[in-house]
Scaffold this motif. Sequence first.
Motif, PDB file in Angstrom:
ATOM      1  N   ALA A  99       0.824  -1.212   0.000  1.00 43.96           N
ATOM      2  CA  ALA A  99       0.000   0.000   0.000  1.00 43.96           C
ATOM      3  C   ALA A  99       0.859   1.262   0.000  1.00 43.96           C
ATOM      4  CB  ALA A  99      -0.929   0.013   1.216  1.00 43.96           C
ATOM      5  N   GLY A 100       0.445   2.226  -0.802  1.00 45.74           N
ATOM      6  CA  GLY A 100       1.135   3.505  -0.866  1.00 45.74           C
ATOM      7  C   GLY A 100       2.325   3.534  -1.801  1.00 45.74           C
ATOM      8  N   GLN A 101       2.647   2.400  -2.411  1.00 48.85           N
ATOM      9  CA  GLN A 101       3.752   2.350  -3.374  1.00 48.85           C
ATOM     10  C   GLN A 101       3.201   2.585  -4.775  1.00 48.85           C
ATOM     11  OE1 GLN A 101       6.027  -1.233  -3.085  1.00 48.85           O
ATOM     12  NE2 GLN A 101       6.061  -1.204  -0.855  1.00 48.85           N
ATOM     13  N   THR A 102       4.051   3.013  -5.640  1.00 48.02           N
ATOM     14  CA  THR A 102       3.668   3.154  -7.043  1.00 48.02           C
ATOM     15  C   THR A 102       3.423   1.766  -7.625  1.00 48.02           C
ATOM     16  OG1 THR A 102       5.042   5.114  -7.209  1.00 48.02           O
ATOM     17  CG2 THR A 102       4.436   4.033  -9.274  1.00 48.02           C
ATOM     18  N   PRO A 103       2.346   1.593  -8.406  1.00 46.86           N
ATOM     19  CA  PRO A 103       2.113   0.281  -9.020  1.00 46.86           C
ATOM     20  C   PRO A 103       3.309  -0.139  -9.875  1.00 46.86           C
ATOM     21  CG  PRO A 103       0.191   1.673  -9.283  1.00 46.86           C
ATOM     22  CD  PRO A 103       1.280   2.542  -8.738  1.00 46.86           C
ATOM     23  N   PHE A 105     -12.531  -4.569  -7.992  1.00 42.32           N
ATOM     24  CA  PHE A 105     -11.411  -4.986  -7.142  1.00 42.32           C
ATOM     25  C   PHE A 105     -10.098  -4.458  -7.709  1.00 42.32           C
ATOM     26  CE2 PHE A 105      -8.044  -8.052  -6.097  1.00 42.32           C
ATOM     27  CZ  PHE A 105      -8.093  -8.002  -4.708  1.00 42.32           C
ATOM     28  N   ARG A 106      -9.922  -4.599  -9.004  1.00 37.95           N
ATOM     29  CA  ARG A 106      -8.694  -4.116  -9.645  1.00 37.95           C
ATOM     30  C   ARG A 106      -8.518  -2.608  -9.443  1.00 37.95           C
ATOM     31  NH1 ARG A 106      -5.752  -5.979 -14.673  1.00 37.95           N
ATOM     32  NH2 ARG A 106      -4.518  -4.176 -15.254  1.00 37.95           N
ATOM     33  N   GLU A 107      -9.596  -1.859  -9.658  1.00 43.46           N
ATOM     34  CA  GLU A 107      -9.535  -0.407  -9.465  1.00 43.46           C
ATOM     35  C   GLU A 107      -9.235  -0.041  -8.020  1.00 43.46           C
ATOM     36  OE1 GLU A 107     -13.090   1.388 -11.031  1.00 43.46           O
ATOM     37  OE2 GLU A 107     -12.842   0.357 -12.951  1.00 43.46           O
ATOM     38  N   LEU A 134      -2.557   1.331  -4.066  1.00 39.06           N
ATOM     39  CA  LEU A 134      -1.146   1.470  -4.423  1.00 39.06           C
ATOM     40  C   LEU A 134      -0.758   2.920  -4.681  1.00 39.06           C
ATOM     41  CD1 LEU A 134      -0.784  -1.615  -6.766  1.00 39.06           C
ATOM     42  CD2 LEU A 134       0.215  -1.349  -4.481  1.00 39.06           C
ATOM     43  N   CYS A 135      -1.646   3.683  -5.291  1.00 37.59           N
ATOM     44  CA  CYS A 135      -1.322   5.052  -5.704  1.00 37.59           C
ATOM     45  C   CYS A 135      -1.523   6.088  -4.609  1.00 37.59           C
ATOM     46  CB  CYS A 135      -2.174   5.449  -6.913  1.00 37.59           C
ATOM     47  SG  CYS A 135      -1.768   4.533  -8.397  1.00 37.59           S
ATOM     48  N   SER A 136      -2.197   5.730  -3.550  1.00 38.94           N
ATOM     49  CA  SER A 136      -2.563   6.703  -2.531  1.00 38.94           C
ATOM     50  C   SER A 136      -1.416   6.971  -1.555  1.00 38.94           C
ATOM     51  CB  SER A 136      -3.776   6.195  -1.757  1.00 38.94           C
ATOM     52  OG  SER A 136      -4.135   7.115  -0.763  1.00 38.94           O
ATOM     53  N   PRO A 179      -8.728   4.116   0.929  1.00 42.40           N
ATOM     54  CA  PRO A 179      -8.738   3.115  -0.150  1.00 42.40           C
ATOM     55  C   PRO A 179      -8.626   1.678   0.370  1.00 42.40           C
ATOM     56  CG  PRO A 179      -7.331   4.938  -0.765  1.00 42.40           C
ATOM     57  CD  PRO A 179      -7.715   5.148   0.681  1.00 42.40           C
ATOM     58  N   LEU A 180      -7.914   1.469   1.472  1.00 41.54           N
ATOM     59  CA  LEU A 180      -7.827   0.120   2.044  1.00 41.54           C
ATOM     60  C   LEU A 180      -9.191  -0.346   2.552  1.00 41.54           C
ATOM     61  CD1 LEU A 180      -4.414   0.267   3.920  1.00 41.54           C
ATOM     62  CD2 LEU A 180      -5.052  -1.383   2.146  1.00 41.54           C
ATOM     63  N   ALA A 181      -9.937   0.564   3.157  1.00 36.92           N
ATOM     64  CA  ALA A 181     -11.281   0.204   3.623  1.00 36.92           C
ATOM     65  C   ALA A 181     -12.179  -0.153   2.445  1.00 36.92           C
ATOM     66  CB  ALA A 181     -11.880   1.356   4.433  1.00 36.92           C
ATOM     67  N   ALA A 182     -12.110   0.636   1.380  1.00 40.46           N
ATOM     68  CA  ALA A 182     -12.905   0.351   0.182  1.00 40.46           C
ATOM     69  C   ALA A 182     -12.490  -0.985  -0.441  1.00 40.46           C
ATOM     70  CB  ALA A 182     -12.757   1.485  -0.826  1.00 40.46           C
TER      71      ALA A 182
END
Length: 108
Positions: free
Chosen positions: A31-35, A65-67, A73-75, A81-84
């Motif tokens: 999480a939080g890393q660039t894809p 799910f993909r989105e 990853l981008c946040s 976004p993790l909750a979503a």
Amino acid sequence: MAQDLSRAGPDEWRLAIDALDDAGARIRRDAGQTPMPEHDALLARLTRRLRTLGDADVAALADDFREACLRVLCSADPAAPLAALGLVQDTLRRLLQRHALTGMPRAA
């Protein structure tokens, strides 16, 4: 093209659920890393697999799910976004579990 009406077996659905959970765990870990290309490949494989096994509902949730994974990853602050992602993953998992129990025709 004729529709393939063979049914996906419970084991195929369980493998898809395992792949979903593995992908979710990987995305949460990163999480939080660039894809990265490996994230794209992982999500593309999973989406393809689910589209092959499932119906339009499975396909739509696989896209969601993909989105959600890409947003995590981008946040810079991935809490929301993790909750979503958790909500989408749980909904998709329940749908896959239902198909594993009832069986359904493969997508064309």
